[in-house]
Design an enzyme around this catalytic site. Structure first.
Site, PDB file in Angstrom:
ATOM      1  N   ARG B  15     -62.415 -47.186 -45.261  1.00  0.00           N
ATOM      2  CA  ARG B  15     -63.528 -46.450 -44.632  1.00  0.00           C
ATOM      3  C   ARG B  15     -64.627 -47.416 -44.156  1.00  0.00           C
ATOM      4  O   ARG B  15     -64.781 -47.649 -42.971  1.00  0.00           O
ATOM      5  CB  ARG B  15     -64.110 -45.419 -45.624  1.00  0.00           C
ATOM      6  CG  ARG B  15     -65.008 -44.385 -44.952  1.00  0.00           C
ATOM      7  CD  ARG B  15     -66.443 -44.819 -44.701  1.00  0.00           C
ATOM      8  NE  ARG B  15     -67.153 -45.197 -45.921  1.00  0.00           N
ATOM      9  CZ  ARG B  15     -68.360 -45.744 -45.923  1.00  0.00           C
ATOM     10  NH1 ARG B  15     -68.988 -45.991 -44.773  1.00  0.00           N
ATOM     11  NH2 ARG B  15     -68.948 -46.086 -47.059  1.00  0.00           N
ATOM     12  N   ASP B  16     -65.336 -48.025 -45.080  1.00  0.00           N
ATOM     13  CA  ASP B  16     -66.465 -48.884 -44.699  1.00  0.00           C
ATOM     14  C   ASP B  16     -65.974 -50.103 -43.922  1.00  0.00           C
ATOM     15  O   ASP B  16     -66.643 -50.579 -42.997  1.00  0.00           O
ATOM     16  CB  ASP B  16     -67.218 -49.321 -45.959  1.00  0.00           C
ATOM     17  CG  ASP B  16     -68.650 -49.747 -45.663  1.00  0.00           C
ATOM     18  OD1 ASP B  16     -69.127 -49.498 -44.554  1.00  0.00           O
ATOM     19  OD2 ASP B  16     -69.284 -50.342 -46.558  1.00  0.00           O
ATOM     20  N   HIS B 233     -73.135 -51.815 -54.291  1.00  0.00           N
ATOM     21  CA  HIS B 233     -72.367 -51.901 -53.042  1.00  0.00           C
ATOM     22  C   HIS B 233     -72.969 -53.057 -52.249  1.00  0.00           C
ATOM     23  O   HIS B 233     -73.878 -52.877 -51.443  1.00  0.00           O
ATOM     24  CB  HIS B 233     -72.518 -50.559 -52.308  1.00  0.00           C
ATOM     25  CG  HIS B 233     -71.790 -50.448 -51.006  1.00  0.00           C
ATOM     26  ND1 HIS B 233     -70.637 -49.707 -50.859  1.00  0.00           N
ATOM     27  CD2 HIS B 233     -72.048 -50.967 -49.781  1.00  0.00           C
ATOM     28  CE1 HIS B 233     -70.226 -49.768 -49.609  1.00  0.00           C
ATOM     29  NE2 HIS B 233     -71.067 -50.528 -48.930  1.00  0.00           N
ATOM     30  N   HIS B 235     -73.147 -56.356 -49.773  1.00  0.00           N
ATOM     31  CA  HIS B 235     -72.544 -57.004 -48.601  1.00  0.00           C
ATOM     32  C   HIS B 235     -72.740 -58.513 -48.722  1.00  0.00           C
ATOM     33  O   HIS B 235     -73.713 -58.982 -49.308  1.00  0.00           O
ATOM     34  CB  HIS B 235     -73.175 -56.460 -47.314  1.00  0.00           C
ATOM     35  CG  HIS B 235     -72.604 -55.129 -46.916  1.00  0.00           C
ATOM     36  ND1 HIS B 235     -72.352 -54.777 -45.619  1.00  0.00           N
ATOM     37  CD2 HIS B 235     -72.214 -54.073 -47.670  1.00  0.00           C
ATOM     38  CE1 HIS B 235     -71.835 -53.552 -45.578  1.00  0.00           C
ATOM     39  NE2 HIS B 235     -71.753 -53.097 -46.810  1.00  0.00           N
ATOM     40  N   CYS B 266     -69.632 -57.796 -40.508  1.00  0.00           N
ATOM     41  CA  CYS B 266     -70.910 -57.265 -40.043  1.00  0.00           C
ATOM     42  C   CYS B 266     -70.657 -56.551 -38.727  1.00  0.00           C
ATOM     43  O   CYS B 266     -70.020 -57.101 -37.840  1.00  0.00           O
ATOM     44  CB  CYS B 266     -71.899 -58.406 -39.856  1.00  0.00           C
ATOM     45  SG  CYS B 266     -73.375 -57.924 -38.952  1.00  0.00           S
ATOM     46  N   ASN B 275     -68.737 -56.207 -46.373  1.00  0.00           N
ATOM     47  CA  ASN B 275     -68.588 -55.922 -47.799  1.00  0.00           C
ATOM     48  C   ASN B 275     -68.077 -57.130 -48.567  1.00  0.00           C
ATOM     49  O   ASN B 275     -67.275 -57.909 -48.056  1.00  0.00           O
ATOM     50  CB  ASN B 275     -67.551 -54.807 -48.001  1.00  0.00           C
ATOM     51  CG  ASN B 275     -68.054 -53.456 -47.563  1.00  0.00           C
ATOM     52  OD1 ASN B 275     -67.743 -53.007 -46.467  1.00  0.00           O
ATOM     53  ND2 ASN B 275     -68.836 -52.812 -48.403  1.00  0.00           N
TER      54      ASN B 275
END
Lengths: 327, 327
Positions: B15-16, B233, B235, B266, B275
């Protein structure tokens, strides 16, 4: 949590970074790179190695690098030491010829040291390992054999008022022997300090260590030696280098070796990371209110200069982000 | 130092990670990727988002992803819940249709939740921010407005026995407002928990945080809420994500969101990291004797599969090193 107020960063890009790069790089570009690092505020820069040209072809221009650096600094109107009117060549024992910056060089033996002295170098580094197998393959002698070899190096260096740093490779893991016992690292460190070496740098050569490894090793090393004589030299091969440095910081460490842009990478794997990138460390430390004296934007300019010379991107995460207006 | 014995890793790559990738990826490849992640031991996988196709075109096949995943799992002889004989379509309220794996999806509103329920999803996530400006630009409403929007989402979810997770973006820094006060994050977290949300994930959306930022925020957050209801979470935009997670671990945290291979990057900068890479975290944790349940080699296979689909390398340091026989 109490962290140190400031740290000393040893910029090893021009030596440890470049030595793994196969593409020939012109001496003038190396010197421009070193000058940009100095202008960014780096005060400890390992600029080359005086080793046999066949071993590290990339650094076979070590004399030329030093001479050009001297000449450019002289031309830039830095005051020359008393009695020195022109460069090159550089006479021996001229005091701190490079101004307020510690330009250092790696030397494997007495011959390397002699050449470094001729080039006006005032800080040198020798290298051994904590793994017998690695040291044998890397330097063709045992650990004790390499330390014996350093004896005359340290003696000559000290009589010339030159500081000697000692690298201990594979201080955490060895590609041949696996995990290395902290006892072994303490033992090798003690032998180096006994010789008169002023600082020991503990290397995670294959970039395999995690924070608990750093904790276990430093518990023993720092119980025995002064914290301000021990450096961490972490590689970011598996992305753990910064977390490892933070573990060191928590335990009072304040000397860290890094490479601008993460220049160098893994000598065996294209695209894989090598030294912790100076940018990533400086970004983190400054934001943690720990002073580095280094200007992040100027440092990134030096790395981008080298990226242009090389024609590819360096591994530093911060460097990538600095190219993005939105990051 | 006492670290937790084990952690829960929420794999957000499908997803992300994927949502930031412009190249269209076939549904069958997404599902193969998800299955490989599951086979590697990932037990919490955010597989898609039920958002308007125009907002995230890459995830516009969310229904197809779920249906194909159901069908393949049925075909692979996983036992179907009682009363369920064939797939698709997937009836509502069928219990844990995906076996022992929590396949979750992002839902922005009640309509998204309804579609997720139709697809047999049992875990959903909603998202707001700790920065008013960011939330306004990202979701076109205030933070309170987005929380009000979640009320009916949480109510419908709970009546369907569906857990709701809440993402708080820009929990450390906002690209528009700069540093975000921990008070604000505590305030937004409290409102989410008051609604009935079971877990809050604190996002370093622009990857700017350093360990002292994590320490300051968690001191306040963990003083107010149960540690096992808070996730990090992080990055890796500036290379700090792993060091930040280790700071969280030191403070008792045990839920972390990561993306296999660091997939996604990014959204604004080609080559820049997004991530934290699951590989880099799993490598570190397992070597710190903290169990993840994830097989690093199988995980890397999933990432290499996605690299082949995409035609370029993913940012994970470990993944790079895993391709080198000597690292």
């Amino acid at each position: 949590m109490n962290y140190p107020d400031s740290v000393r960063i040893i910029e090893v890009g021009p030596r440890d970074g470049l030595q793994n790069i196969k593409e020939p790089i012109e001496t003038k570009h190396k010197v421009s790179y070193i000058e940009m690092l100095a202008q960014a505020g780096c005060r400890d820069i390992e600029i080359t190695a005086f080793v046999h040209p066949k071993l590290i072809p990339q650094l076979s221009d070590s004399v030329e690098v030093c001479n050009l650096l001297h000449r450019k600094q002289a031309e830039s109107q830095r005051p020359l030491p008393a009695g020195i009117n022109s460069v090159p060549p550089v006479p021996t024992n001229v005091g701190n010829y490079f101004g307020d910056i510690n330009y250092s060089a790696l030397v494997p033996n007495i011959k390397g040291l002699e050449r470094a002295i001729e080039c006006g170098i005032k800080d040198v580094a020798v290298f051994t390992a904590a793994s017998e197998t690695f040291n044998q393959k890397n330097t063709n002698t045992s650990i004790d054999g390499s330390i014996e070899r350093f004896r005359e190096v340290v003696n000559l260096a000290r009589s010339n008022n030159i500081k000697v740093r000692g690298y201990i490779s594979t201080a955490f893991y060895c590609p041949f022997e696996g995990r290395i016992s902290p006892d072994k690292v303490v033992d090798v460190s003690a032998k180096l300090f006994d010789l008169g070496i002023s600082e020991v740098s503990l290397g995670d050569t294959i970039g395999a260590a995690v924070p608990t490894d750093v904790e276990k090793l430093l518990e023993q090393v720092l119980a025995r030696f002064e914290t301000n004589t021990i450096a961490l030299h972490m590689h970011d091969t598996r992305g753990t280098a910064l977390a490892n440095v933070v573990q060191g910081l928590r335990m009072g460490m304040s000397i860290f070796d890094t490479s601008a842009g993460g220049l160098g990478g893994c000598p065996f794997a294209p695209g894989a990371a090598g030294n912790l990138a100076t940018e990533d460390l400086v970004y983190t430390l400054e934001k943690m209110d720990i002073k580095t004296g280094i200007d992040l934007e100027k440092l990134s300019q030096a790395s981008r200069f080298m990226e242009n010379i090389l024609g590819y991107s360096l591994p530093s995460r911060y460097l990538h982000a600095s190219k993005c207006a939105k990051c």
